[in-house]
Motif scaffolding. Structure first.
Motif, PDB file in Angstrom:
ATOM      1  N   VAL A   1       0.695  -0.908   0.467  1.00  0.00           N
ATOM      2  CA  VAL A   1      -0.164   0.095   0.112  1.00  0.00           C
ATOM      3  C   VAL A   1       1.426   1.317  -0.118  1.00  0.00           C
ATOM      4  O   VAL A   1       0.459   2.125  -0.633  1.00  0.00           O
ATOM      5  CB  VAL A   1      -1.080  -0.127   1.085  1.00  0.00           C
ATOM      6  N   PRO A   2       1.935   1.454   0.992  1.00  0.00           N
ATOM      7  CA  PRO A   2       2.492   2.582   0.637  1.00  0.00           C
ATOM      8  C   PRO A   2       3.515   3.061  -0.700  1.00  0.00           C
ATOM      9  O   PRO A   2       4.020   3.970  -1.204  1.00  0.00           O
ATOM     10  CB  PRO A   2       3.576   2.073   1.698  1.00  0.00           C
TER      11      PRO A   2
ATOM     12  N   ARG B   1      -3.013   4.896   8.348  1.00  0.00           N
ATOM     13  CA  ARG B   1      -1.669   5.705   8.765  1.00  0.00           C
ATOM     14  C   ARG B   1      -1.839   7.241   8.483  1.00  0.00           C
ATOM     15  O   ARG B   1      -0.693   8.075   8.389  1.00  0.00           O
ATOM     16  CB  ARG B   1      -1.061   5.162   8.717  1.00  0.00           C
ATOM     17  N   ALA B   2      -2.131   6.824   6.726  1.00  0.00           N
ATOM     18  CA  ALA B   2      -1.927   8.206   5.286  1.00  0.00           C
ATOM     19  C   ALA B   2      -2.987   9.021   5.934  1.00  0.00           C
ATOM     20  O   ALA B   2      -3.044   9.970   5.314  1.00  0.00           O
ATOM     21  CB  ALA B   2      -1.932   7.037   3.880  1.00  0.00           C
ATOM     22  N   GLU B   3      -4.092   8.886   6.678  1.00  0.00           N
ATOM     23  CA  GLU B   3      -4.607   9.950   6.881  1.00  0.00           C
ATOM     24  C   GLU B   3      -5.728   9.863   5.580  1.00  0.00           C
ATOM     25  O   GLU B   3      -6.408  10.482   5.290  1.00  0.00           O
ATOM     26  CB  GLU B   3      -4.114  11.203   7.166  1.00  0.00           C
TER      27      GLU B   3
ATOM     28  N   THR C   1      -0.224  10.029  -4.672  1.00  0.00           N
ATOM     29  CA  THR C   1       0.056  11.134  -3.412  1.00  0.00           C
ATOM     30  C   THR C   1      -0.724  12.571  -4.318  1.00  0.00           C
ATOM     31  O   THR C   1      -0.248  12.261  -4.875  1.00  0.00           O
ATOM     32  CB  THR C   1       1.235  11.105  -2.818  1.00  0.00           C
ATOM     33  N   HIS C   2      -1.407  12.792  -3.823  1.00  0.00           N
ATOM     34  CA  HIS C   2      -2.228  14.352  -4.315  1.00  0.00           C
ATOM     35  C   HIS C   2      -2.757  14.728  -2.694  1.00  0.00           C
ATOM     36  O   HIS C   2      -3.761  14.575  -2.725  1.00  0.00           O
ATOM     37  CB  HIS C   2      -3.065  13.884  -5.296  1.00  0.00           C
ATOM     38  N   PRO C   3      -3.312  15.743  -3.316  1.00  0.00           N
ATOM     39  CA  PRO C   3      -3.638  17.042  -2.304  1.00  0.00           C
ATOM     40  C   PRO C   3      -4.455  16.822  -1.449  1.00  0.00           C
ATOM     41  O   PRO C   3      -6.536  17.191  -1.023  1.00  0.00           O
ATOM     42  CB  PRO C   3      -3.087  18.228  -2.467  1.00  0.00           C
ATOM     43  N   ALA C   4      -5.717  16.107  -3.571  1.00  0.00           N
ATOM     44  CA  ALA C   4      -7.037  16.218  -4.042  1.00  0.00           C
ATOM     45  C   ALA C   4      -7.583  14.732  -3.041  1.00  0.00           C
ATOM     46  O   ALA C   4      -8.739  14.387  -2.914  1.00  0.00           O
ATOM     47  CB  ALA C   4      -7.674  16.169  -4.662  1.00  0.00           C
TER      48      ALA C   4
END
Length: 275
Positions: free
Chosen positions: A86-87, A128-130, A94-97
């Motif tokens: 998953v990480p 963990r990635a919120e 990864t993206h702010p949206a």
């Protein structure tokens, strides 16, 4: 702010919408942000949560690209393989949206797939990635989502489409009611008021769906329920403005604060829209 907490975009040429068969021919064409703008504006919707409609990282990247182009999109719920690294996958999207992920549980034969040890570890990485977890489930999954919430209490969960109740003579059934009550006992579980027109089928109305609305609101409270259109799937059963009006009619007895939560505040909080 009025928020549509659940809608989809797709570009057919991408080629990974495996569920599109003749039964959904009416919506099997491109649906992009410009196609939603007029409908959303007519209902005062200023932000939406766009949710994956294909089980691929390519789908997630496609939606994130749309989010960069369209100010209508306030959050993206994507997909990743919870049985793999998953990480590593998250590093590719990864993206702010990006605010959540959604495996398409309703399409998986084993009801308890989500409780596999490798899948649980994947969901712990999601927490963990919120990120949040959208649960695309049917009544057969209510018990396993209850157990999932016990296993990973730090994972925010939202139940899509009120867990798709099966209507018999306009009644969603006692098993569904009991399952919803058990899920609502977990403070990290929320619920989407969406998809009900499609589940009821021809002849749906605010009156026919009121028992589901009343039960969900009674269990979760407006601060854990969010309205969503499920557009363009909604077009198979009705239209955007009719569903929005029906939801408003069902919510007619709520006070102003509860209505504000249902039609925007809950989604804004859950998905951290605008953060």
């Amino acid at each position: 702010m009025t928020i549509d907490a659940h809608q989809h975009f797709w570009r057919i040429a991408r080629g990974d919408y495996f569920w599109m068969d003749d039964s959904v021919a009416a919506i099997a064409h491109d649906h992009l942000p410009e196609d939603l703008l007029e409908r959303a504006a007519a209902c005062g919707v200023t932000k939406t949560v766009v949710v994956q409609a294909a089980p691929s990282l390519a789908e997630t990247r496609f939606l994130l690209e749309l989010a960069e182009q369209s100010p209508l999109i306030g959050a993206v719920v994507g997909w990743l393989d919870l049985t793999k690294d998953v990480p590593a996958q998250l590093s590719r999207i990864t993206h702010p949206a990006l605010r959540g992920i959604r495996p398409m549980l309703q399409d998986l034969e084993p009801t308890d797939w989500i409780l596999r040890p490798d899948v649980l570890e994947g969901l712990r990485q999601v927490a963990r990635a919120e990120l949040r977890f959208d649960a695309l489930v049917t009544p057969r999954h209510l018990d396993v989502i209850d157990r999932l919430a016990d296993e990973i209490p730090e994972l925010p969960i939202v139940i899509d489409h009120c867990a798709k109740p099966v209507f018999q003579d306009a009644d969603p059934g006692d098993a569904w009611r009991t399952g919803i009550e058990r899920l609502a006992a977990h403070p990290q579980i929320y619920c989407k008021l969406s998809g009900l027109a499609n589940e009821f089928g021809p002849g749906w109305s605010a009156a026919s769906l009121q028992p589901v609305f009343d039960h969900v609101l009674g269990c979760f409270g407006a601060d854990r329920v969010m309205w969503g259109s499920d557009w363009p799937v909604l077009d198979l059963a009705g239209d955007y403005q009719d569903w929005f009006k029906a939801a408003q009619d069902m919510a007619r007895d709520l006070d102003d604060d509860a209505r504000a939560a249902l039609f925007g505040g809950t989604a804004e909080k859950f998905y951290a829209i605008g953060a």
